[in-house]
Design an enzyme around this catalytic site. Structure first.
Site, short mmCIF file in Angstrom:
data_model
loop_
_atom_site.label_atom_id
_atom_site.label_comp_id
_atom_site.label_asym_id
_atom_site.label_seq_id
_atom_site.Cartn_x
_atom_site.Cartn_y
_atom_site.Cartn_z
N GLU A 325 62.12 78.78 45.73
CA GLU A 325 62.34 79.79 46.57
C GLU A 325 61.96 79.78 48.21
O GLU A 325 62.53 80.23 49.10
CB GLU A 325 61.64 81.16 45.96
CG GLU A 325 61.90 81.49 44.66
CD GLU A 325 63.42 81.43 44.25
OE1 GLU A 325 64.05 81.49 45.06
OE2 GLU A 325 63.70 81.10 42.99
N TYR A 414 73.27 74.17 40.46
CA TYR A 414 71.86 73.83 40.45
C TYR A 414 71.63 72.28 40.43
O TYR A 414 71.32 71.57 41.60
CB TYR A 414 70.98 74.55 39.67
CG TYR A 414 70.77 75.88 40.06
CD1 TYR A 414 71.79 76.98 39.54
CD2 TYR A 414 69.78 76.28 40.42
CE1 TYR A 414 71.60 78.27 39.87
CE2 TYR A 414 69.35 77.85 40.91
CZ TYR A 414 70.39 78.69 40.51
OH TYR A 414 70.25 80.06 40.68
N1 BES Z 1 68.97 82.81 44.14
C1 BES Z 1 68.31 82.36 42.79
C2 BES Z 1 68.63 83.71 42.15
C3 BES Z 1 69.99 84.37 41.86
C4 BES Z 1 71.26 83.55 41.95
C5 BES Z 1 70.28 85.64 41.56
C6 BES Z 1 72.42 83.99 41.80
C7 BES Z 1 71.29 86.02 41.52
C8 BES Z 1 72.60 85.14 41.62
C9 BES Z 1 67.01 82.03 42.98
O1 BES Z 1 66.68 81.17 44.04
C10 BES Z 1 67.05 81.06 41.53
O2 BES Z 1 67.58 80.05 41.83
N2 BES Z 1 66.08 81.14 40.97
C11 BES Z 1 66.00 80.44 39.57
C12 BES Z 1 64.50 79.61 39.69
C13 BES Z 1 64.94 78.11 39.95
C14 BES Z 1 63.59 77.37 40.14
C15 BES Z 1 65.97 77.36 39.46
C16 BES Z 1 65.37 81.23 38.37
O3 BES Z 1 65.44 82.42 38.59
O4 BES Z 1 65.33 80.91 37.08
ZN ZN Z 2 67.79 79.37 43.89
#
Ligand code: BES
Ligand code: ZN
Length: 634
Positions: A325, A414
């Site tokens: 984050e 990702y």
């Molecule tokens: N920005 C994302 C969360 C998100 C993405 C919310 C798309 C809504 C729509 C956040 O940065 C994220 O990727 N969170 C991941 C954690 C990460 C370490 C892969 C999660 O929540 O698992």
């Molecule tokens: Zn993210």
């Protein structure tokens, strides 16, 4: 609320002179950059007409009413108008009270209409303006069911005494709590005045108070321009603990000490991140740990990351989510995907960057294990997408038109995104690649970018410059994982897999299996190495000796629960039930409910009965997903 005095009509024309000059100056550079673009990518997830008129600054004046679960007030949009006669905003189930144009003491009632509502996108709110209109004020209220909002009863908080509210804007939910041009293609600065119950503290993705005041009214400022999905609010019984000069944590009182301890490396992470890719441009960096219903691991709301309490494992083992984050403060928040089809520009860069931060602080061995676990998941996801006839979903450039942008939240954006960058890094060498990324963030800060903008920048500034032949288009526009992908080896990882094999094949419990000395990733590798199959007697042995169910580590627990369901190991049922009722993070809920839904009649009945109790504890993001999984069984 709205002053409808006739005299306003006569002085309405004065509005155009009524601008805040310094605001205009600081904004113009951003907009010039945006207008430089060769092609303006259309965001099919927004009705807004930002090419004609766009919000540059938003002021919110809102009252938060917990009794009625309503946010009400006004959203004042200061707009750059290229001669438009209508301004189109996105709204999802908002109640519009009235709309005016003009500055605060000069408001003039405006005509507006709300178009037909689409289940996914909400509706266009079209306001009649004149080519010289520069301010539109929307007086409105939210509905209690607003999708972005999670109103928690006191029973779902730590103390059980006070209610809690938080928002989740990404990807297209901001429009359910603020009428905005809800596209990442536009950026604006914002200020806000909020009134909340005086026993609660309210925080936003902006400058924040660190303690309560008696009046319950607070003011906020976000002076760097952000896309609408990063507007965020959290209100609850909250305390602050400082960690470094620029950083701290917020949490409910019962866990503030644990949170401060778990996240004590944040200042180090900030140093590492800035060493890598340049100065942190958002002034402060804080993390708020929300109640358990928060549907994500983390959300990169600027200056204030929102995080799940499942990260508080007691041993700092899950802090890579915070590194992630924090990394978004560059990739995503500084340089933003222009549409949700370009989501990998946000997330792929961030996973890559996260891994670099982890490597810098905890060493290469740890970073490699993190990347390897992710790579395994990527391979599985790619195979599944191709097997299901969705090969196109394995392209980095996504095709999300007419689909929920949430569907883009897969290992492709990702992990394939991150491995594309890792592979590029290997091809050009780390030093050159770091230089390139630093320059990329510097050049495009506070801009939105399409995938094609990036490709062009990459070719000119790295590949052609260094005379490197690279299969960029294959990575971005074709199926699967290209052959030149970098590979990662980890001895510790392999060892964990071997131990699983040994346990599965021999009658004895390997001595080296001791919970103390292994990382989360080694345990995940260990559990996954059973490939879903382990004899009941061995399930029991592992359960008794390693006690994963009480590990306090939600990553390990959920993986173990899934193995338990697949092998019908009933002893875990009470723990699974407790976990599903408590935790609202979709990453864990989805595979557990999916495994149950794919299981026996009894598994399905169990899932349905637990879900009935647990659903009210989840945010809409999570219950919409689980509703779909269980739909055919209801
Ligand atoms: N920005 C994302 C969360 C998100 C993405 C919310 C798309 C809504 C729509 C956040 O940065 C994220 O990727 N969170 C991941 C954690 C990460 C370490 C892969 C999660 O929540 O698992
Ligand atoms: Zn993210």
């Amino acid at each position: 609320m709205v002053q409808k005095t006739v005299s306003l009509l006569f002085i309405a024309f004065l509005l155009s002179c009524n601008n805040n000059d310094s605001q205009e100056d600081s904004q113009s550079s951003t907009n010039e950059k945006t207008n430089d673009k060769e092609a303006v990518e259309v965001d099919n997830h927004s009705y807004s007409n930002i090419e004609e008129v766009q919000t540059e600054h938003l002021h919110l004046n809102l009252n938060i009413n917990f009794e009625e679960k309503i946010i009400s007030g006004v959203a004042r949009h200061e707009m750059k108008n290229n001669g438009a006669e209508r301004a189109i905003f996105d709204v999802q189930e908002l109640k519009i009270d009235s709309i005016t144009t003009g500055g605060k003491n000069n408001e003039k009632i405006a005509e507006y209409s709300i178009g037909e509502s689409d289940e996914l996108l909400g509706a266009p709110l079209t306001v009649e303006i004149t080519p010289s209109t520069e301010q539109v004020n929307i007086y409105y209220q939210t509905k209690p069911e607003a999708q972005a909002l999670d109103w928690l009863d006191p029973s779902l908080t730590g103390s059980g005494k006070h209610p809690f509210l938080y928002t989740q804007g990404q990807a297209i939910l901001t429009r359910s709590w603020v009428p905005v041009q809800d596209t990442p293609g536009n950026r604006f600065t914002y200020t806000a005045d909020l009134q909340v119950p005086s026993e609660l503290l309210a925080l936003m993705s902006a400058s924040n108070p660190t303690s309560k005041n008696d009046s319950g009214s607070y003011s906020y400022e976000m002076s760097q321009p952000i896309p609408s999905y990063l507007l965020a609010l959290a209100v609850g019984e909250l305390e602050y603990a400082q960690l470094g000069e620029q950083s701290g944590v917020y949490a409910e009182p019962h866990m503030i000490d644990a949170v401060a301890s778990e996240f004590r490396d944040i200042p180090k992470m900030m140093d590492a991140a800035q060493d890598l890719y340049g100065a942190y441009l958002w002034e402060t960096y804080d993390v708020i740990v929300l109640p358990h219903s928060f549907p994500f691991g983390g959300m990169e709301n600027p200056r204030l990351t929102f995080a799940t309490p499942t990260l508080i494992a007691g041993d700092r083992s899950l802090v890579s989510v915070i590194a992630h984050e924090l990394a978004h403060s560059w990739s995503g928040n500084l340089v933003t995907n222009a549409s949700w089809n370009d989501f990998w520009l946000n997330e792929g860069f961030t996973v890559y960057f996260e891994n670099r931060i982890m490597e810098k602080i905890y060493g290469k061995e740890v970073a490699d294990m993190l990347a390897l676990i992710e790579y395994q998941e990527l391979e599985e996801s790619v195979d599944q997408m191709i097997a299901n006839g969705n090969a196109k979903d394995t392209h980095l450039k996504l095709h999300l038109d007419h689909r929920n942008p949430d569907e883009g939240m897969t290992d492709i954006a990702y992990v394939k995104g991150a491995f594309f960058l890792k592979t590029l890094e290997k091809a050009v060498g780390r030093d050159k690649f770091d230089q390139f990324l630093r320059a990329y963030f510097e050049k495009h800060k506070f801009e939105t970018l399409t995938t094609e903008d990036f490709i062009k920048y990459l070719k000119v500034n790295l590949l052609e410059k260094e005379n490197i032949d690279f299969n960029v288009d294959e990575w971005i526009y074709e199926d699967g994982i290209p052959d030149n992908v970098v590979t990662i080896d980890s001895d510790r990882f392999e060892k964990a897999q071997q131990l699983a094999q040994q346990l599965k094949e021999s009658g004895t419990f390997p001595k080296e299996l001791d919970r103390e000395d292994k990382t989360t990733q080694e345990w995940l590798a260990f559990i996954r190495a059973f490939k879903g199959e382990l004899a009941l007697s061995k399930m029991k042995q592992v359960d008794e000796q390693l006690n994963f169910r009480d590990s306090g580590n939600a990553e390990i627990m959920s993986e173990w629960f899934i193995l338990g369901i697949k092998n019908d190991y009933q002893a875990l049922r009470p723990d699974i039930k407790a976990f599903l009722k408590k935790v609202g993070r979709r990453k864990f809920l989805r595979p557990i409910y999916q495994t149950l839904a794919d299981g026996s009649e009894e598994d399905i009945a169990f899932a349905l009965s637990v879900y009935e109790e647990a659903r009210p504890n989840y945010h809409s993001v999570s219950y919409n997903t689980i509703d779909e999984i269980l739909a055919e069984h209801q």
